[in-house]
Motif scaffolding. Structure first.
Motif, PDB file in Angstrom:
ATOM      1  N   HIS A   1      -1.161  -2.774 -11.360  1.00 54.07           N
ATOM      2  CA  HIS A   1      -1.103  -1.468 -10.694  1.00 54.07           C
ATOM      3  C   HIS A   1      -1.274  -1.627  -9.177  1.00 54.07           C
ATOM      4  CE1 HIS A   1      -5.614  -1.436 -10.788  1.00 54.07           C
ATOM      5  NE2 HIS A   1      -5.494  -0.593  -9.786  1.00 54.07           N
ATOM      6  N   PRO A   2      -0.742  -0.696  -8.387  1.00 50.92           N
ATOM      7  CA  PRO A   2      -0.790  -0.811  -6.929  1.00 50.92           C
ATOM      8  C   PRO A   2      -2.189  -0.561  -6.363  1.00 50.92           C
ATOM      9  CG  PRO A   2       0.209   1.270  -7.554  1.00 50.92           C
ATOM     10  CD  PRO A   2       0.026   0.490  -8.827  1.00 50.92           C
ATOM     11  N   VAL A   3      -2.501  -1.295  -5.301  1.00 52.01           N
ATOM     12  CA  VAL A   3      -3.778  -1.162  -4.605  1.00 52.01           C
ATOM     13  C   VAL A   3      -3.489  -1.042  -3.110  1.00 52.01           C
ATOM     14  CG1 VAL A   3      -6.033  -2.194  -4.132  1.00 52.01           C
ATOM     15  CG2 VAL A   3      -4.901  -2.613  -6.342  1.00 52.01           C
ATOM     16  N   LEU A   4      -3.964   0.023  -2.491  1.00 53.15           N
ATOM     17  CA  LEU A   4      -3.815   0.231  -1.061  1.00 53.15           C
ATOM     18  C   LEU A   4      -5.120  -0.167  -0.377  1.00 53.15           C
ATOM     19  CD1 LEU A   4      -2.389   1.293   1.461  1.00 53.15           C
ATOM     20  CD2 LEU A   4      -3.093   3.615   0.808  1.00 53.15           C
ATOM     21  N   VAL A   5      -5.039  -1.126   0.547  1.00 53.05           N
ATOM     22  CA  VAL A   5      -6.227  -1.641   1.232  1.00 53.05           C
ATOM     23  C   VAL A   5      -6.223  -1.132   2.673  1.00 53.05           C
ATOM     24  CG1 VAL A   5      -7.573  -3.681   1.810  1.00 53.05           C
ATOM     25  CG2 VAL A   5      -6.111  -3.701  -0.231  1.00 53.05           C
ATOM     26  N   LEU A   6      -7.288  -0.432   3.062  1.00 56.61           N
ATOM     27  CA  LEU A   6      -7.387   0.210   4.371  1.00 56.61           C
ATOM     28  C   LEU A   6      -8.382  -0.549   5.254  1.00 56.61           C
ATOM     29  CD1 LEU A   6      -7.631   3.848   2.997  1.00 56.61           C
ATOM     30  CD2 LEU A   6      -5.585   2.721   3.887  1.00 56.61           C
TER      31      LEU A   6
ATOM     32  N   HIS B   1      -1.305  -3.703  -1.175  1.00 55.67           N
ATOM     33  CA  HIS B   1      -0.489  -3.351  -0.018  1.00 55.67           C
ATOM     34  C   HIS B   1      -1.385  -3.007   1.161  1.00 55.67           C
ATOM     35  CE1 HIS B   1       3.155  -2.918  -2.558  1.00 55.67           C
ATOM     36  NE2 HIS B   1       2.298  -2.450  -3.448  1.00 55.67           N
ATOM     37  N   GLY B   2      -0.926  -3.333   2.384  1.00 52.58           N
ATOM     38  CA  GLY B   2      -1.604  -2.894   3.586  1.00 52.58           C
ATOM     39  C   GLY B   2      -1.219  -1.466   3.905  1.00 52.58           C
ATOM     40  N   TRP B   3      -1.867  -0.894   4.920  1.00 51.36           N
ATOM     41  CA  TRP B   3      -1.588   0.509   5.221  1.00 51.36           C
ATOM     42  C   TRP B   3      -0.384   0.687   6.135  1.00 51.36           C
ATOM     43  CZ3 TRP B   3      -5.184   3.635   8.949  1.00 51.36           C
ATOM     44  CH2 TRP B   3      -5.317   2.970  10.166  1.00 51.36           C
TER      45      TRP B   3
ATOM     46  N   SER C   1      -5.011   2.468  -6.686  1.00 48.10           N
ATOM     47  CA  SER C   1      -6.420   2.247  -6.364  1.00 48.10           C
ATOM     48  C   SER C   1      -6.554   2.056  -4.860  1.00 48.10           C
ATOM     49  CB  SER C   1      -6.958   1.015  -7.093  1.00 48.10           C
ATOM     50  OG  SER C   1      -7.155   1.280  -8.464  1.00 48.10           O
ATOM     51  N   LEU C   2      -7.642   2.557  -4.291  1.00 49.11           N
ATOM     52  CA  LEU C   2      -7.882   2.469  -2.857  1.00 49.11           C
ATOM     53  C   LEU C   2      -9.097   1.591  -2.585  1.00 49.11           C
ATOM     54  CD1 LEU C   2      -7.454   6.234  -1.877  1.00 49.11           C
ATOM     55  CD2 LEU C   2      -5.700   4.464  -2.002  1.00 49.11           C
ATOM     56  N   VAL C   3      -8.922   0.621  -1.689  1.00 51.46           N
ATOM     57  CA  VAL C   3     -10.031  -0.220  -1.239  1.00 51.46           C
ATOM     58  C   VAL C   3     -10.128  -0.046   0.263  1.00 51.46           C
ATOM     59  CG1 VAL C   3     -10.972  -2.548  -1.069  1.00 51.46           C
ATOM     60  CG2 VAL C   3      -9.648  -1.887  -3.095  1.00 51.46           C
ATOM     61  N   GLY C   4     -11.254   0.457   0.765  1.00 47.35           N
ATOM     62  CA  GLY C   4     -11.416   0.719   2.190  1.00 47.35           C
ATOM     63  C   GLY C   4     -12.598  -0.021   2.766  1.00 47.35           C
TER      64      GLY C   4
END
Length: 259
Positions: A48-53, A78-80, A113-116
């Motif tokens: 599943h996709p993960v967006l890393v901020l 993925h990066g932002w 999913s979001l990782v910040g």
């Protein structure tokens, strides 16, 4: 009693001694290389996709080690793609919203999913508050979630580069609210940038705090952080259970209340 104090008292920013300790981030990156065989034993992802901020003043370059690791573990990170994080300037929020929708659509409508990291975690909770239907889980790394940015050693830099007031309650209120999705806050008591108490999220049926022994600048490359992030992301959609820190002991994940 501790929970009540955290809710009413503003945490002081980390001491100068802790700030000086931020240089150990280089050693933490080296520890990740040494611990790589252990890290590859983390639970595998389901694609599943993960967006890393990224954090304040940082760009996608800073999150590349974390994204490379998650890629090897079976996720689609993925990066932002919004350049250097200079705070909530014009176009940043709309750009993140577009990126969130784009990634969900690219992956067949799957939740993201979001990782910040640090300020990136505040952004992650903002996105989740407004678009919970697109978010699978939220993980923050050393993010100021309680009070306002005066509990960090970065508030002056924040005001300088963003042009925004640090004590704007409307901008920080979304970080305090616990997202209605599985939520994890990873923090360190030896964080030299963000007061660790301000990084604590309210715990609940699907929210938790995980303590690590790391610097703020090393949170994205620390082996204990990388393993915990992969473990949390591996949970099947719609299911959740707390992180089991007993598997690796207090050297990696201190017990609650320890120290």
């Amino acid at each position: 009693m501790e929970r009540g104090r955290l809710a009413t008292r503003r945490p002081a920013p980390p001491s100068r001694l802790l700030m000086l300790g931020e240089g150990r981030a280089f050693w933490e990156a080296g520890a990740t290389l040494a611990m790589w065989p252990w890290l590859t034993r983390a639970p595998r992802g389901d694609g599943h996709p993960v967006l890393v901020l990224p954090g304040l003043l940082a760009s996608d370059t800073s999150t590349r080690p974390l994204r490379n690791y998650l890629k090897k573990q079976g996720y689609e990170p993925h990066g932002w793609n919004l350049g250097r994080n200079l705070g909530p300037r014009a176009g940043i929020e709309s750009g993140m919203v577009r990126r969130l929708h784009e990634l969900s659509e690219r992956h067949g409508g799957r939740k993201v999913s979001l990782v910040g990291w640090s300020l990136g975690g505040v952004y992650a909770r903002l996105l989740t508050k407004h678009y919970p239907q697109l978010v699978r889980s939220v993980i923050t790394l050393g993010s100021p979630l309680r009070g306002h940015i005066y509990c960090t050693n970065a508030w002056q830099v924040y005001e300088l580069v963003s042009g925004q007031a640090s004590d704007d309650p409307q901008r920080m209120s979304h970080a305090t609210d616990v997202p209605q999705v599985p939520t994890t806050s990873i923090y360190s008591r030896s964080d030299g940038v963000v007061a660790w108490r301000s990084s604590l999220t309210r715990t609940g049926p699907r929210s938790e705090n995980i303590e690590v022994r790391a610097s703020h600048l090393g949170l994205g490359v620390h082996p204990a952080v990388l393993y915990a992030v992969a473990d949390r992301l591996s949970q099947p959609e719609g299911e959740w259970k707390p992180f089991d820190r007993r598997l690796f002991g207090p050297l990696a994940y201190p017990k609650p209340g320890e120290r």
